[in-house]
Design a protein around this motif. Structure first.
Motif, PDB file in Angstrom:
ATOM      1  N   MET A   1       0.853  -1.189   0.000  1.00  0.00           N
ATOM      2  CA  MET A   1       0.000   0.000   0.000  1.00  0.00           C
ATOM      3  C   MET A   1       0.886   1.235   0.000  1.00  0.00           C
ATOM      4  O   MET A   1       1.871   1.296   0.741  1.00  0.00           O
ATOM      5  N   PRO A   2       0.591   2.248  -0.809  1.00  0.00           N
ATOM      6  CA  PRO A   2       1.450   3.421  -0.916  1.00  0.00           C
ATOM      7  C   PRO A   2       1.429   4.269   0.352  1.00  0.00           C
ATOM      8  O   PRO A   2       0.545   4.158   1.193  1.00  0.00           O
ATOM      9  N   GLU A   3       2.445   5.123   0.457  1.00  0.00           N
ATOM     10  CA  GLU A   3       2.519   6.052   1.573  1.00  0.00           C
ATOM     11  C   GLU A   3       1.470   7.152   1.401  1.00  0.00           C
ATOM     12  O   GLU A   3       1.012   7.419   0.282  1.00  0.00           O
ATOM     13  N   PRO A   4       1.066   7.801   2.510  1.00  0.00           N
ATOM     14  CA  PRO A   4       0.106   8.910   2.403  1.00  0.00           C
ATOM     15  C   PRO A   4       0.586   9.962   1.406  1.00  0.00           C
ATOM     16  O   PRO A   4       1.763  10.297   1.333  1.00  0.00           O
ATOM     17  N   GLY A   5      -0.372  10.475   0.651  1.00  0.00           N
ATOM     18  CA  GLY A   5      -0.071  11.489  -0.336  1.00  0.00           C
ATOM     19  C   GLY A   5       0.326  10.950  -1.684  1.00  0.00           C
ATOM     20  O   GLY A   5       0.464  11.706  -2.644  1.00  0.00           O
ATOM     21  N   GLN A   6       0.505   9.629  -1.788  1.00  0.00           N
ATOM     22  CA  GLN A   6       0.892   9.020  -3.057  1.00  0.00           C
ATOM     23  C   GLN A   6      -0.330   8.449  -3.758  1.00  0.00           C
ATOM     24  O   GLN A   6      -1.120   7.738  -3.147  1.00  0.00           O
ATOM     25  N   HIS A   7      -0.469   8.753  -5.037  1.00  0.00           N
ATOM     26  CA  HIS A   7      -1.569   8.238  -5.847  1.00  0.00           C
ATOM     27  C   HIS A   7      -0.970   7.574  -7.083  1.00  0.00           C
ATOM     28  O   HIS A   7      -1.099   8.072  -8.195  1.00  0.00           O
ATOM     29  N   GLY A  26      -4.227   3.332  -3.632  1.00  0.00           N
ATOM     30  CA  GLY A  26      -3.523   2.302  -4.384  1.00  0.00           C
ATOM     31  C   GLY A  26      -3.839   2.382  -5.865  1.00  0.00           C
ATOM     32  O   GLY A  26      -4.543   3.275  -6.345  1.00  0.00           O
ATOM     33  N   ARG A  27      -3.338   1.414  -6.595  1.00  0.00           N
ATOM     34  CA  ARG A  27      -3.550   1.373  -8.044  1.00  0.00           C
ATOM     35  C   ARG A  27      -4.976   0.905  -8.358  1.00  0.00           C
ATOM     36  O   ARG A  27      -5.519   0.034  -7.696  1.00  0.00           O
ATOM     37  N   GLY A  28      -5.531   1.494  -9.400  1.00  0.00           N
ATOM     38  CA  GLY A  28      -6.839   1.064  -9.875  1.00  0.00           C
ATOM     39  C   GLY A  28      -7.999   1.451  -9.001  1.00  0.00           C
ATOM     40  O   GLY A  28      -9.096   0.894  -9.138  1.00  0.00           O
ATOM     41  N   VAL A  29      -7.805   2.389  -8.095  1.00  0.00           N
ATOM     42  CA  VAL A  29      -8.902   2.825  -7.223  1.00  0.00           C
ATOM     43  C   VAL A  29      -9.945   3.578  -8.050  1.00  0.00           C
ATOM     44  O   VAL A  29      -9.611   4.391  -8.906  1.00  0.00           O
ATOM     45  N   PRO A  39      -8.180  12.796   5.054  1.00  0.00           N
ATOM     46  CA  PRO A  39      -6.725  12.863   4.900  1.00  0.00           C
ATOM     47  C   PRO A  39      -5.964  11.660   5.416  1.00  0.00           C
ATOM     48  O   PRO A  39      -4.848  11.384   4.961  1.00  0.00           O
ATOM     49  N   ASP A  40      -6.520  10.950   6.385  1.00  0.00           N
ATOM     50  CA  ASP A  40      -5.808   9.819   6.993  1.00  0.00           C
ATOM     51  C   ASP A  40      -6.265   8.467   6.453  1.00  0.00           C
ATOM     52  O   ASP A  40      -5.910   7.424   7.004  1.00  0.00           O
ATOM     53  N   VAL A  41      -7.027   8.492   5.380  1.00  0.00           N
ATOM     54  CA  VAL A  41      -7.569   7.258   4.800  1.00  0.00           C
ATOM     55  C   VAL A  41      -6.536   6.621   3.879  1.00  0.00           C
ATOM     56  O   VAL A  41      -5.793   7.302   3.164  1.00  0.00           O
ATOM     57  N   ARG A  42      -6.494   5.280   3.897  1.00  0.00           N
ATOM     58  CA  ARG A  42      -5.623   4.529   3.000  1.00  0.00           C
ATOM     59  C   ARG A  42      -6.486   3.520   2.240  1.00  0.00           C
ATOM     60  O   ARG A  42      -7.112   2.632   2.848  1.00  0.00           O
ATOM     61  N   LEU A  43      -6.509   3.641   0.925  1.00  0.00           N
ATOM     62  CA  LEU A  43      -7.292   2.745   0.069  1.00  0.00           C
ATOM     63  C   LEU A  43      -6.338   1.846  -0.705  1.00  0.00           C
ATOM     64  O   LEU A  43      -5.450   2.332  -1.419  1.00  0.00           O
ATOM     65  N   GLY A  44      -6.514   0.523  -0.579  1.00  0.00           N
ATOM     66  CA  GLY A  44      -5.667  -0.423  -1.283  1.00  0.00           C
ATOM     67  C   GLY A  44      -5.990  -0.493  -2.762  1.00  0.00           C
ATOM     68  O   GLY A  44      -6.920   0.156  -3.262  1.00  0.00           O
ATOM     69  N   ASP A  45      -5.236  -1.315  -3.470  1.00  0.00           N
ATOM     70  CA  ASP A  45      -5.431  -1.468  -4.910  1.00  0.00           C
ATOM     71  C   ASP A  45      -6.853  -1.919  -5.224  1.00  0.00           C
ATOM     72  O   ASP A  45      -7.430  -2.770  -4.530  1.00  0.00           O
ATOM     73  N   GLY A  57     -11.268   9.419   9.097  1.00  0.00           N
ATOM     74  CA  GLY A  57     -10.460   8.912  10.191  1.00  0.00           C
ATOM     75  C   GLY A  57      -9.278   8.097   9.713  1.00  0.00           C
ATOM     76  O   GLY A  57      -8.963   8.030   8.522  1.00  0.00           O
ATOM     77  N   GLN A  58      -8.612   7.455  10.671  1.00  0.00           N
ATOM     78  CA  GLN A  58      -7.493   6.575  10.360  1.00  0.00           C
ATOM     79  C   GLN A  58      -8.063   5.229   9.906  1.00  0.00           C
ATOM     80  O   GLN A  58      -8.103   4.252  10.649  1.00  0.00           O
ATOM     81  N   THR A  59      -8.484   5.220   8.665  1.00  0.00           N
ATOM     82  CA  THR A  59      -9.229   4.080   8.112  1.00  0.00           C
ATOM     83  C   THR A  59      -8.454   3.453   6.967  1.00  0.00           C
ATOM     84  O   THR A  59      -7.950   4.151   6.091  1.00  0.00           O
ATOM     85  N   VAL A  60      -8.385   2.119   6.991  1.00  0.00           N
ATOM     86  CA  VAL A  60      -7.734   1.357   5.924  1.00  0.00           C
ATOM     87  C   VAL A  60      -8.773   0.469   5.258  1.00  0.00           C
ATOM     88  O   VAL A  60      -9.480  -0.292   5.930  1.00  0.00           O
ATOM     89  N   LEU A  61      -8.872   0.559   3.947  1.00  0.00           N
ATOM     90  CA  LEU A  61      -9.648  -0.383   3.138  1.00  0.00           C
ATOM     91  C   LEU A  61      -8.648  -1.171   2.307  1.00  0.00           C
ATOM     92  O   LEU A  61      -7.955  -0.596   1.462  1.00  0.00           O
ATOM     93  N   GLU A  62      -8.551  -2.468   2.562  1.00  0.00           N
ATOM     94  CA  GLU A  62      -7.592  -3.285   1.840  1.00  0.00           C
ATOM     95  C   GLU A  62      -8.039  -3.495   0.398  1.00  0.00           C
ATOM     96  O   GLU A  62      -9.145  -3.118  -0.007  1.00  0.00           O
ATOM     97  N   GLU A  63      -7.191  -4.146  -0.371  1.00  0.00           N
ATOM     98  CA  GLU A  63      -7.410  -4.309  -1.811  1.00  0.00           C
ATOM     99  C   GLU A  63      -8.759  -4.938  -2.127  1.00  0.00           C
ATOM    100  O   GLU A  63      -9.219  -5.857  -1.442  1.00  0.00           O
ATOM    101  N   GLY A  64      -9.394  -4.407  -3.160  1.00  0.00           N
ATOM    102  CA  GLY A  64     -10.627  -4.992  -3.670  1.00  0.00           C
ATOM    103  C   GLY A  64     -11.871  -4.727  -2.865  1.00  0.00           C
ATOM    104  O   GLY A  64     -12.940  -5.260  -3.186  1.00  0.00           O
ATOM    105  N   VAL A  65     -11.795  -3.924  -1.813  1.00  0.00           N
ATOM    106  CA  VAL A  65     -13.003  -3.593  -1.051  1.00  0.00           C
ATOM    107  C   VAL A  65     -13.932  -2.765  -1.934  1.00  0.00           C
ATOM    108  O   VAL A  65     -13.496  -1.902  -2.699  1.00  0.00           O
ATOM    109  N   GLU A  66     -15.233  -3.035  -1.824  1.00  0.00           N
ATOM    110  CA  GLU A  66     -16.235  -2.305  -2.602  1.00  0.00           C
ATOM    111  C   GLU A  66     -17.290  -1.744  -1.658  1.00  0.00           C
ATOM    112  O   GLU A  66     -17.870  -2.494  -0.861  1.00  0.00           O
TER     113      GLU A  66
END
Length: 285
Positions: A1-7, A26-29, A39-45, A57-66
């Motif tokens: 998963m990329p670092e914050p601020g990276q698209h 992540g890729r293909g989002v 700002p603190d969200v991380r979205l996987g590929d 919030g400090q939320t992570v959605l791993e790859e392929g979540v819909e």
């Protein structure tokens, strides 16, 4: 998963979506119109947010979540003690969140994190409260609500409009019937029904569908009959029955799992069986 601020890679962000530049994508989002990503969200590929989804919030959605329209993930808990602490929310890979679902982040007084496992399905209008832990492969049907700190084991099934009291534990592979009010823990592979949930047997259909060997199912059936006899009159106390079952069937993996669950500390106690014809029919499988 990329670092914050990276698209990195190609992302599909609708021009009417509001995505904070500090969010990590992540890729293909794919992010649809009127979505809001904090700002603190991380979205996987390959995460996909349909229209009008809000992630904060400090939320992570791993790859392929819909996530489908009008759902919110990672917003503050409905807890009067919450004072804005930086708590977390995590949704596992390939989980599907349908319309109007709410998943709140944890609290400082709890574990600090609400966690949904991989390959889950949360149907429309379900609510996952603060500090809940939902295992892998769980299905939560429409209109299910739960209080804080609920724990649901892998591959459990929570049927429509069930309500789970705070701190309740639902064991692996258990099934909670529709419209159940669950106030006490449900043993692994247990089946509960009723306005105030009562144990009516084991989840025989789920066991068969998951490929459990017929001989193991038969041993589980015998162990369950000893743990919960059809009539409590003249029977040994539950602790004594558990020891008898351990001696006779403790070598059976799923029986041993049930016994461990029953012995673990609990804030709510164990769901009691209902006696009578319905119970006897279910025990027969």
């Amino acid at each position: 998963m990329p670092e914050p601020g990276q698209h990195p890679g190609k992302t599909g962000i609708h021009p009417m979506a509001l995505v904070d530049p500090r969010a990590s994508l992540g890729r293909g989002v794919q992010i649809g119109p009127w979505c809001v990503v904090g700002p603190d969200v991380r979205l996987g590929d390959n995460v996909r947010l349909h229209a009008s989804v809000m992630i904060d919030g400090q939320t992570v959605l791993e790859e392929g979540v819909e996530v489908y329209p009008f759902s919110t993930v990672g917003y503050p808990p409905q807890d009067l003690k919450y004072a804005g602490e930086p708590t977390r929310c995590h949704v596992g890979a390939r989980t599907v969140v349908r319309e109007n679902v709410t998943i709140h982040r944890g609290t400082a007084q709890g574990t600090g994190e609400t966690r949904i496992g991989r390959d889950c399905l949360l149907m429309a209008n379900a609510h996952v409260a603060h500090d809940c832990v939902v295992g892998d492969g769980v299905i939560i049907v429409n209109n299910v609500v739960m209080g804080g700190h609920v724990m649901i084991g892998d591959h459990a099934r929570i049927m429509g409009s069930a309500a789970l009291h705070q701190f309740v534990r639902i064991g692996r592979g258990a099934v909670v019937g529709g419209l159940c009010g669950v106030e006490m823990d449900v043993i692994p592979y247990g089946s509960v029904l009723g306005n105030r949930a009562r144990l009516v047997g084991l989840n025989w259909i789920g066991l068969k569908r998951s490929g459990v060997d017929a001989s193991e199912i038969q041993q589980m059936r015998l162990a369950f009959r000893e743990l919960y006899p059809r009539s409590s009159k003249g029977e040994a106390l539950l602790g004594e029955r558990m020891e008898q079952v351990r001696q006779r069937y403790g070598h059976v993996g799923r029986v041993a799992e049930m016994l461990r669950f029953m012995e673990e500390p609990s804030r709510r106690g164990l769901t009691r069986p209902v006696l009578g014809a319905a119970f006897e029919k279910d025990v027969e499988g």
